[in-house]
Design a protein around this motif. Structure first.
Motif, PDB file in Angstrom:
ATOM      1  N   THR A 174      -5.321  -4.956  10.532  1.00 27.00           N
ATOM      2  CA  THR A 174      -4.819  -6.327  10.440  1.00 27.00           C
ATOM      3  C   THR A 174      -5.564  -7.145   9.398  1.00 27.00           C
ATOM      4  O   THR A 174      -4.960  -7.821   8.566  1.00 27.00           O
ATOM      5  N   ASN A 175      -6.890  -7.110   9.419  1.00 28.16           N
ATOM      6  CA  ASN A 175      -7.657  -7.985   8.538  1.00 28.16           C
ATOM      7  C   ASN A 175      -7.871  -7.407   7.141  1.00 28.16           C
ATOM      8  O   ASN A 175      -8.000  -8.160   6.172  1.00 28.16           O
ATOM      9  N   LEU A 176      -7.906  -6.072   7.018  1.00 26.83           N
ATOM     10  CA  LEU A 176      -8.285  -5.483   5.731  1.00 26.83           C
ATOM     11  C   LEU A 176      -7.123  -4.832   4.989  1.00 26.83           C
ATOM     12  O   LEU A 176      -7.219  -4.609   3.784  1.00 26.83           O
ATOM     13  N   ILE A 177      -6.049  -4.508   5.659  1.00 22.89           N
ATOM     14  CA  ILE A 177      -4.903  -3.893   5.001  1.00 22.89           C
ATOM     15  C   ILE A 177      -3.749  -4.886   4.874  1.00 22.89           C
ATOM     16  O   ILE A 177      -3.164  -5.056   3.796  1.00 22.89           O
ATOM     17  N   SER A 178      -3.415  -5.585   5.961  1.00 20.96           N
ATOM     18  CA  SER A 178      -2.329  -6.571   5.903  1.00 20.96           C
ATOM     19  C   SER A 178      -2.658  -7.726   4.967  1.00 20.96           C
ATOM     20  O   SER A 178      -1.751  -8.400   4.474  1.00 20.96           O
ATOM     21  N   ALA A 179      -3.914  -7.981   4.732  1.00 19.67           N
ATOM     22  CA  ALA A 179      -4.328  -9.124   3.913  1.00 19.67           C
ATOM     23  C   ALA A 179      -4.354  -8.773   2.432  1.00 19.67           C
ATOM     24  O   ALA A 179      -5.174  -9.302   1.679  1.00 19.67           O
ATOM     25  N   ARG A 180      -3.436  -7.904   2.010  1.00 24.88           N
ATOM     26  CA  ARG A 180      -3.330  -7.516   0.607  1.00 24.88           C
ATOM     27  C   ARG A 180      -1.860  -7.403   0.234  1.00 24.88           C
ATOM     28  O   ARG A 180      -1.024  -7.101   1.080  1.00 24.88           O
ATOM     29  N   PRO A 181      -1.544  -7.619  -1.059  1.00 26.20           N
ATOM     30  CA  PRO A 181      -0.141  -7.443  -1.464  1.00 26.20           C
ATOM     31  C   PRO A 181       0.276  -5.984  -1.350  1.00 26.20           C
ATOM     32  O   PRO A 181      -0.529  -5.076  -1.567  1.00 26.20           O
ATOM     33  N   LEU A 182       1.533  -5.757  -0.994  1.00 25.27           N
ATOM     34  CA  LEU A 182       2.063  -4.399  -0.847  1.00 25.27           C
ATOM     35  C   LEU A 182       3.259  -4.135  -1.745  1.00 25.27           C
ATOM     36  O   LEU A 182       3.579  -2.979  -2.022  1.00 25.27           O
ATOM     37  N   MET A 183       3.946  -5.178  -2.205  1.00 27.63           N
ATOM     38  CA  MET A 183       5.228  -5.018  -2.862  1.00 27.63           C
ATOM     39  C   MET A 183       5.104  -4.848  -4.374  1.00 27.63           C
ATOM     40  O   MET A 183       4.309  -5.535  -5.027  1.00 27.63           O
ATOM     41  N   GLY A 184       5.923  -3.952  -4.922  1.00 32.95           N
ATOM     42  CA  GLY A 184       6.047  -3.802  -6.362  1.00 32.95           C
ATOM     43  C   GLY A 184       4.765  -3.412  -7.063  1.00 32.95           C
ATOM     44  O   GLY A 184       3.851  -2.840  -6.463  1.00 32.95           O
ATOM     45  N   PRO A 185       4.663  -3.726  -8.367  1.00 31.80           N
ATOM     46  CA  PRO A 185       3.466  -3.354  -9.141  1.00 31.80           C
ATOM     47  C   PRO A 185       2.179  -3.954  -8.581  1.00 31.80           C
ATOM     48  O   PRO A 185       1.123  -3.333  -8.643  1.00 31.80           O
ATOM     49  N   ALA A 186       2.249  -5.163  -8.019  1.00 33.08           N
ATOM     50  CA  ALA A 186       1.037  -5.795  -7.482  1.00 33.08           C
ATOM     51  C   ALA A 186       0.499  -5.015  -6.297  1.00 33.08           C
ATOM     52  O   ALA A 186      -0.718  -4.892  -6.121  1.00 33.08           O
ATOM     53  N   GLY A 187       1.396  -4.469  -5.474  1.00 27.49           N
ATOM     54  CA  GLY A 187       0.949  -3.720  -4.309  1.00 27.49           C
ATOM     55  C   GLY A 187       0.498  -2.321  -4.632  1.00 27.49           C
ATOM     56  O   GLY A 187      -0.301  -1.731  -3.897  1.00 27.49           O
ATOM     57  N   ALA A 188       0.994  -1.764  -5.759  1.00 23.87           N
ATOM     58  CA  ALA A 188       0.720  -0.366  -6.074  1.00 23.87           C
ATOM     59  C   ALA A 188      -0.765  -0.064  -6.220  1.00 23.87           C
ATOM     60  O   ALA A 188      -1.224   1.017  -5.859  1.00 23.87           O
ATOM     61  N   GLY A 189      -1.532  -1.004  -6.733  1.00 23.58           N
ATOM     62  CA  GLY A 189      -2.956  -0.732  -6.899  1.00 23.58           C
ATOM     63  C   GLY A 189      -3.855  -1.535  -5.988  1.00 23.58           C
ATOM     64  O   GLY A 189      -5.083  -1.502  -6.133  1.00 23.58           O
ATOM     65  N   SER A 190      -3.259  -2.241  -5.025  1.00 22.71           N
ATOM     66  CA  SER A 190      -4.045  -3.206  -4.249  1.00 22.71           C
ATOM     67  C   SER A 190      -4.931  -2.563  -3.191  1.00 22.71           C
ATOM     68  O   SER A 190      -5.942  -3.143  -2.798  1.00 22.71           O
ATOM     69  N   LEU A 191      -4.561  -1.377  -2.707  1.00 21.85           N
ATOM     70  CA  LEU A 191      -5.297  -0.775  -1.603  1.00 21.85           C
ATOM     71  C   LEU A 191      -6.410   0.160  -2.058  1.00 21.85           C
ATOM     72  O   LEU A 191      -7.328   0.451  -1.296  1.00 21.85           O
ATOM     73  N   ALA A 192      -6.310   0.649  -3.279  1.00 20.71           N
ATOM     74  CA  ALA A 192      -7.211   1.721  -3.709  1.00 20.71           C
ATOM     75  C   ALA A 192      -8.686   1.330  -3.616  1.00 20.71           C
ATOM     76  O   ALA A 192      -9.514   2.117  -3.151  1.00 20.71           O
ATOM     77  N   GLN A 193      -9.014   0.133  -4.044  1.00 21.16           N
ATOM     78  CA  GLN A 193     -10.424  -0.255  -4.090  1.00 21.16           C
ATOM     79  C   GLN A 193     -11.056  -0.259  -2.699  1.00 21.16           C
ATOM     80  O   GLN A 193     -12.110   0.335  -2.474  1.00 21.16           O
ATOM     81  N   VAL A 194     -10.384  -0.915  -1.740  1.00 15.72           N
ATOM     82  CA  VAL A 194     -10.966  -1.000  -0.400  1.00 15.72           C
ATOM     83  C   VAL A 194     -10.937   0.361   0.296  1.00 15.72           C
ATOM     84  O   VAL A 194     -11.885   0.725   1.016  1.00 15.72           O
ATOM     85  N   ILE A 195      -9.884   1.162   0.064  1.00 15.32           N
ATOM     86  CA  ILE A 195      -9.780   2.481   0.695  1.00 15.32           C
ATOM     87  C   ILE A 195     -10.862   3.415   0.151  1.00 15.32           C
ATOM     88  O   ILE A 195     -11.581   4.083   0.918  1.00 15.32           O
ATOM     89  N   ASN A 196     -10.977   3.471  -1.162  1.00 17.86           N
ATOM     90  CA  ASN A 196     -11.965   4.375  -1.766  1.00 17.86           C
ATOM     91  C   ASN A 196     -13.393   3.957  -1.433  1.00 17.86           C
ATOM     92  O   ASN A 196     -14.264   4.807  -1.226  1.00 17.86           O
TER      93      ASN A 196
END
Length: 507
Positions: free
Chosen positions: A426-448
């Motif tokens: 909820t706090n670390l994944i939902s609080a990031r953009p997911l749609m389109g080009p903006a979402g495509a790279g939004s999760l990598a930093q926190v996940i890695n």
């Protein structure tokens, strides 16, 4: 105000028959049906089917509807329920940033049984209905008033021009707080649709768009609607209001959209109102490359956009999405679970980023609007579990031994006990953009970054090895006095009470 309080007393209010909201769900549901609420519970059972689990683990569902009301401008919120429940809901709403009071109509067993509670609610709503301050007042029955049949449907539809919206959100009828958002969103859309049918209504504060618009169903990261609007522009379309809305007039604008994008798939009541208004509903979302291409095609076809314009929109963003995914790879095995309703979308994005996602669990039910996502994930060997329980999520984590577990708070806690890096959805994944080009790279930093903490987690686990766990946690000078005989005696008492309760049910 007579009957209405803004400060919740600390002592719990006694409830009907002494049961309270700690009574079993079956007992509360039976009481609600006996009190005349069978139609309500039957509708909830159809809208929010509970299988394969009777009750997924989630916070009190009423938090979802409460949050929707508190986020709307010029809308007052009043709760009717046990004081302990109201206290907890009020606390968590302010923890999540609510900046206004939550109204509360207290009761006791006498006022509940005699019908005085309904009169108190009616009086409080009359005093609260100030058109200079509010467009609407939302009154919510929690478990005990619903089980007792407090008839909010008998409240006036409007007072002094202020709309009155009464809803029941019992924990024994609405499975998750995500679906409770739909209860209020659907009720407001139904009210707004009736107003539209009755005559002219107010235009949105920003005016009507000069292009056909697509209503967006589901709460999203604030940048996502803007990204969706940019992706729709090549087709001559625009993003419409996000439902749940932030003000009443946006409900009219949402119903004015010919097409609705069910970004979150559990808004069953809201979809029913849109379909009753003759609107088309499109599932899934523009997430990742495959998801975006399919979604743009489906939205364009729903609006009878030409194939050339659909292709133009796909070409305008497809390359950018592929580039963002390639530039932000994710390497590692992941299990994912949550109760927000967007879990399948996030899993798609992770897989297209290169992650090895083995399991996706969601507390929400299977839906026609998430079917495309389920099929896409199943084709890639992902185990998808709807109405997943905590036990399901933990079993998947233990079985797949991921490099990262994404989940609810107890899943994260269990993962860290096992030395597995984990992130709270909820706090670390939902609080990031997911749609389109903006979402495509939004999760990598926190996940890695989280997966890079594996060595640190192993070191912490080794450091605390031997300090015990559960009853033996901590440093002991001698062996802890566990007294299994006390436990056995207490268990016998519990078993005896359970047998007595079962016997009463048979009678």
């Amino acid at each position: 105000m007579s009957g209405l309080r803004h400060v919740v007393p600390e002592a719990a209010v006694p409830s009907v028959d002494g049961l309270g909201c700690h009574a079993g769900a079956d007992q509360m549901a039976a009481a609600a049906r006996a009190a005349g609420n069978s139609e309500l519970l039957n509708r909830y059972a159809k809208d929010y089917p509970q299988g394969p689990h009777d009750k997924p683990q989630s916070m009190c569902p009423a938090f979802g509807s409460l949050r929707v009301g508190l986020r709307m401008r010029r809308v007052a919120t009043v709760l009717s329920g046990s004081a302990c429940c109201v206290y907890g809901l009020t606390f968590v709403s302010h923890f999540y940033g609510a900046r206004r009071s939550v109204g509360y109509v207290p009761f006791n067993s006498e006022t509940l049984v005699t019908g005085k509670l309904f009169e108190d609610i009616r009086d409080a709503v009359h005093e609260l209905a100030d058109p200079d301050r509010y467009d609407a007042v939302v009154v919510t029955n929690l478990c005990v008033p619903t089980a007792s049949g407090v008839p909010l449907r008998l409240l006036p539809n409007e007072i002094n021009g202020v709309r009155i919206v009464g809803i029941d959100v019992p924990g024994f009828g609405v499975p998750t707080h995500a679906e409770a958002k739909d209860v209020l969103a659907g009720a407001m859309l139904a009210y707004a649709r009736a107003e539209i049918m009755a005559g002219p209504v107010a235009a949105p504060a920003t005016g009507r768009s000069d292009r056909p618009t697509v209503a967006l169903l589901g709460e999203m990261f604030p940048a996502d609607p803007m990204m969706i609007g940019a992706m729709l522009a090549p087709m001559g379309l625009a993003a419409g209001p996000v439902v749940p809305c932030r003000e009443w007039r946006e409900l009219y604008a949402a119903l004015d959209c010919k097409v609705v994008a069910a970004i979150h798939p559990f808004y069953t009541a809201a979809v029913r109102e849109f379909e009753a208004a003759g609107r088309s509903v499109v599932g899934s979302a523009p997430v990742g490359y495959d998801g975006t291409m399919d979604w743009l095609k489906n939205i364009g076809q729903a609006y009878d956009v030409t194939a050339e314009k659909i292709t133009a929109a796909q070409n305008a963003f497809g390359a950018a999405i592929k580039a963002a995914l390639a530039a932000n790879p994710i390497r590692g095995r992941i299990t994912l679970s949550g109760y927000e309703g967007s879990e399948l979308l996030v899993a798609r994005l992770l897989i297209e980023s290169g992650a090895d996602v083995k399991y996706v669990g969601t507390a929400c039910a299977r839906s026609a609007w998430s079917e495309a996502d389920r099929v896409w994930l199943a084709d890639r060997g992902v185990a998808v579990k709807f109405r997943a329980s905590l036990e399901d999520d933990c079993a998947a984590m233990a079985g797949f031994e991921p490099d990262l577990a994404i989940g609810t708070t107890p899943v994260v806690q269990k993962a860290k006990e096992l030395g597995i890096p984990a992130l709270y959805f909820t706090n670390l994944i939902s609080a990031r953009p997911l749609m389109g080009p903006a979402g495509a790279g939004s999760l990598a930093q926190v996940i890695n970054a989280a997966m890079g903490n594996k060595a640190r987690m192993s070191g912490m686990k080794a450091f605390f090895e031997g300090v015990g766990k559960d009853d033996t946690a901590g440093i002991w000078e001698g062996a802890p006095n566990l007294r299994p005989d006390f436990r056995a005696a207490h268990q016998k008492k519990l078993d005896k009470m359970a047998k007595a309760a079962k016997a009463e049910e048979m009678i």
